[in-house]
Write a protein that holds these residues in place. Structure first.
Motif, PDB file in Angstrom:
ATOM      1  N   ASP A   4       4.788  -0.209   7.133  1.00 42.77           N
ATOM      2  CA  ASP A   4       4.133   0.725   6.209  1.00 42.77           C
ATOM      3  C   ASP A   4       2.806   1.216   6.774  1.00 42.77           C
ATOM      4  O   ASP A   4       2.420   2.366   6.559  1.00 42.77           O
ATOM      5  CB  ASP A   4       3.941   0.059   4.848  1.00 42.77           C
ATOM      6  CG  ASP A   4       5.265  -0.368   4.238  1.00 42.77           C
ATOM      7  OD1 ASP A   4       6.117   0.505   4.023  1.00 42.77           O
ATOM      8  OD2 ASP A   4       5.458  -1.574   4.006  1.00 42.77           O
ATOM      9  N   ARG A   5       2.108   0.357   7.500  1.00 46.25           N
ATOM     10  CA  ARG A   5       0.874   0.800   8.164  1.00 46.25           C
ATOM     11  C   ARG A   5       1.185   1.839   9.234  1.00 46.25           C
ATOM     12  O   ARG A   5       0.451   2.817   9.395  1.00 46.25           O
ATOM     13  CB  ARG A   5       0.155  -0.394   8.797  1.00 46.25           C
ATOM     14  CG  ARG A   5      -0.631  -1.230   7.815  1.00 46.25           C
ATOM     15  CD  ARG A   5      -1.544  -2.199   8.541  1.00 46.25           C
ATOM     16  NE  ARG A   5      -2.342  -2.980   7.612  1.00 46.25           N
ATOM     17  CZ  ARG A   5      -3.268  -3.852   7.980  1.00 46.25           C
ATOM     18  NH1 ARG A   5      -3.500  -4.049   9.267  1.00 46.25           N
ATOM     19  NH2 ARG A   5      -3.958  -4.526   7.080  1.00 46.25           N
ATOM     20  N   SER A  64       1.825   5.029   7.494  1.00 41.46           N
ATOM     21  CA  SER A  64       0.557   5.585   7.003  1.00 41.46           C
ATOM     22  C   SER A  64      -0.184   6.292   8.122  1.00 41.46           C
ATOM     23  O   SER A  64      -0.724   7.389   7.936  1.00 41.46           O
ATOM     24  CB  SER A  64      -0.323   4.470   6.419  1.00 41.46           C
ATOM     25  OG  SER A  64       0.251   3.930   5.257  1.00 41.46           O
ATOM     26  N   VAL A 105      -1.480   9.374   5.528  1.00 47.21           N
ATOM     27  CA  VAL A 105      -1.728   8.837   4.186  1.00 47.21           C
ATOM     28  C   VAL A 105      -2.907   7.872   4.256  1.00 47.21           C
ATOM     29  O   VAL A 105      -2.936   6.966   5.087  1.00 47.21           O
ATOM     30  CB  VAL A 105      -0.469   8.123   3.650  1.00 47.21           C
ATOM     31  CG1 VAL A 105      -0.790   7.328   2.396  1.00 47.21           C
ATOM     32  CG2 VAL A 105       0.628   9.140   3.357  1.00 47.21           C
ATOM     33  N   ILE A 162      -2.333   2.767   1.842  1.00 44.73           N
ATOM     34  CA  ILE A 162      -0.978   2.264   2.083  1.00 44.73           C
ATOM     35  C   ILE A 162      -0.165   2.244   0.786  1.00 44.73           C
ATOM     36  O   ILE A 162       1.069   2.253   0.822  1.00 44.73           O
ATOM     37  CB  ILE A 162      -1.050   0.858   2.715  1.00 44.73           C
ATOM     38  CG1 ILE A 162       0.289   0.495   3.368  1.00 44.73           C
ATOM     39  CG2 ILE A 162      -1.471  -0.187   1.703  1.00 44.73           C
ATOM     40  CD1 ILE A 162       0.235  -0.752   4.210  1.00 44.73           C
ATOM     41  N   ILE A 205       2.289   5.245   0.640  1.00 41.03           N
ATOM     42  CA  ILE A 205       3.398   5.397   1.585  1.00 41.03           C
ATOM     43  C   ILE A 205       4.623   4.627   1.098  1.00 41.03           C
ATOM     44  O   ILE A 205       5.717   4.795   1.593  1.00 41.03           O
ATOM     45  CB  ILE A 205       2.992   4.922   3.006  1.00 41.03           C
ATOM     46  CG1 ILE A 205       3.941   5.480   4.065  1.00 41.03           C
ATOM     47  CG2 ILE A 205       2.958   3.408   3.074  1.00 41.03           C
ATOM     48  CD1 ILE A 205       3.860   6.971   4.250  1.00 41.03           C
TER      49      ILE A 205
END
Length: 513
Positions: free
Chosen positions: A486-487, A490, A495, A498, A501
């Motif tokens: 997810d990072r 992002s 984004v 976090i 996202i």
């Protein structure tokens, strides 16, 4: 020969993830096609009998006709449909519809073609007075209060498609390199990282019994469902090591959980990790080569995809909470660059101490790098474009399973450094660390000594007996890494939080649906 050549392929051989061309015959069939497919299709002549499904984004009512903007999440741009006024009943914002009509060249400038609607089927009505998603600007904080509807917004649909494209690309990447995709367990016996920030698992009935206050029911509740305390995993790495000794190189993309009481834009309680484990590797070089090659391949393969094009060409008023499109473009291009710098923790600490007056937290050998330190190193060492590997961190601030470095730091500028381990963090410009990896201690006695140093002995340590057993019977040198998925998304999308996202974010104090 650089080990990276084992994983790399010629540029021309890399797949470019682009939308498929759609033939006129397919689109003319009455099966319904996506908005993205329709917008790509530009026939020279009028085509009758075309069907398209979607949701009404906006309605502009005229005397004889209504102009409908239709979307289905497949494209940044909506499809324009011209509906006779006497067919427009029920066409309000948010309505799910099926439109049938002719696909013709448009006289307007918004798009080359438009749909002249002959039949309207309202499949799911929507009350415009109560529908919470409007055309006007909505803050991320507000959208987080309606996570079940937030994916319908234009920006969030782009992010969902980007996630899908990245997963498809990485799945093919590992398959092409003979990595076996695996599914390690989510319920575990141990805290892999040793930080204690884990969720304990308990049946709901046992929790209710424990809360009742009755001593008998409390004792019954203490008889654990799995005979002992279990947790939601914070990393699948330990199990991946076992799987790698069966089929060789393995990888997974799995949900992980962390009970960290942090209310920041960088923390989630549930998130995804991409983790890979390699067997029969003697040092950290091949592990870093794989991580670098994987991310470079990803950026080159997807740079011209529809989802990335939508992301980078979005109007200024759309996604105004994201990093500027030009900055996001530089991130993708930075991933494409060759030869990402590699610097040891000890040398990085020298760089940081030379600029100590720039930091709120003063750099000191033996402590972890703060976010401000990581960003500075990415800017100075990576030139603000290339990601940077920082290697060989102090042993005492890293996990028990990391192999101790054979070559230890020394020199007059190193402030009494202690032992280090063969590990790395991958830092990216403007952001933070997005990946970390290490060589695993594959020898039995050194592993037992490391566990003792970390307090993993005596009562309770038996939950790791199976992990120690792996070292007893044919354990080769091995290493791997994990990417905060997810990072990563992002960073590549721009984004800022976090939480935005992830479709249904969970963080300290929040789990809405």
């Amino acid at each position: 020969m650089r080990v990276a050549s084992v994983f790399a392929q010629p540029f021309a051989a890399w797949r470019v993830w682009a939308p498929r061309r759609v033939c006129r015959r397919c689109l003319s069939q009455k099966t319904g096609r996506s908005v993205a497919q329709m917008l790509q299709w530009k026939p020279a002549e009028k085509v009758d009998g075309v069907v398209v499904n979607g949701y009404v984004r906006s309605v502009r009512a005229m005397k004889t006709h209504h102009f409908i903007s239709l979307t289905d999440g497949s494209s940044l741009a909506p499809l324009q449909a011209v509906v006779p006024a006497d067919h427009a009943e029920g066409l309000t914002v948010g309505t799910a519809v099926r439109l049938t009509g002719a696909w013709v060249a448009s006289s307007g400038k918004a798009q080359s073609h438009e749909m002249q609607v002959e039949k309207v089927d309202v499949l799911g009505p929507s009350d415009p007075k109560t529908f919470p998603i409007q055309k006007k600007y909505m803050t991320p904080d507000y959208l987080r209060t309606i996570p079940h509807l937030r994916p319908r917004t234009t920006m969030n649909s782009i992010l969902l498609r980007l996630r899908s494209d990245v997963i498809a690309c990485l799945t093919q990447y590992f398959a092409d390199r003979s990595f076996t995709q695996t599914h390690p367990p989510i319920i575990t016996s141990s805290d892999c990282e040793g930080a204690g920030e884990v969720f304990t698992l308990m049946p709901a009935s046992d929790a209710a019994a424990a809360e009742s206050g009755d001593s008998a029911t409390t004792r019954a509740a203490q008889e654990h469902f799995f005979r002992s305390r279990k947790y939601l995993t914070v990393s699948t790495q330990l199990h991946l090591e076992a799987l790698a000794q069966s089929v060789g190189n393995v990888w997974t993309l799995s949900p992980v959980f962390r009970a960290e009481k942090s209310d920041t834009s960088r923390h989630l309680s549930e998130f995804y990790m991409l983790e890979a484990e390699m067997t029969f590797v003697d040092d950290l070089g091949p592990v870093m080569d794989l991580a670098e090659d994987m991310l470079r391949h990803l950026s080159i393969s997807l740079y011209n995809s529809a989802s990335v094009n939508d992301l980078l060409s979005r109007p200024k008023q759309l996604g105004q909470d994201l990093a500027p499109a030009d900055d996001v473009r530089r991130r993708w291009e930075g991933f494409m660059l060759q030869n990402w710098p590699r610097i040891t923790y000890t040398d990085a600490m020298k760089v940081l101490k030379d600029a100590a007056d720039k930091f709120e937290h003063k750099p000191d050998w033996g402590t972890g790098l703060q976010s401000e330190h990581e960003k500075y190193l990415a800017e100075v060492i990576g030139g603000g474009s290339r990601p940077v590997f920082v290697t060989n961190y102090p042993r005492d601030i890293k996990a028990f399973y990391m192999r101790e470095s054979q070559t230890q730091p020394n020199g007059p500028d190193a402030a009494t450094p202690g032992a280090t381990v063969d590990c790395f963090d991958l830092l990216v410009p403007e952001f933070c660390e997005i990946a970390g990896g290490s060589m695993r201690e594959h020898r039995l006695d050194p592993l037992l000594q490391a566990m003792k140093r970390h307090g993993l002995e005596g009562p309770g340590a038996e939950v790791l007996n199976w992990y120690v057993d792996l070292r007893r019977w044919g354990c080769p040198p091995h290493g791997g890494f994990g990417v905060g998925f997810d990072r990563l998304l992002s960073y590549l999308s721009g984004v800022q939080s976090i939480r935005d996202i992830v479709s249904f974010p969970r963080w300290f104090g929040r789990c809405d649906c």
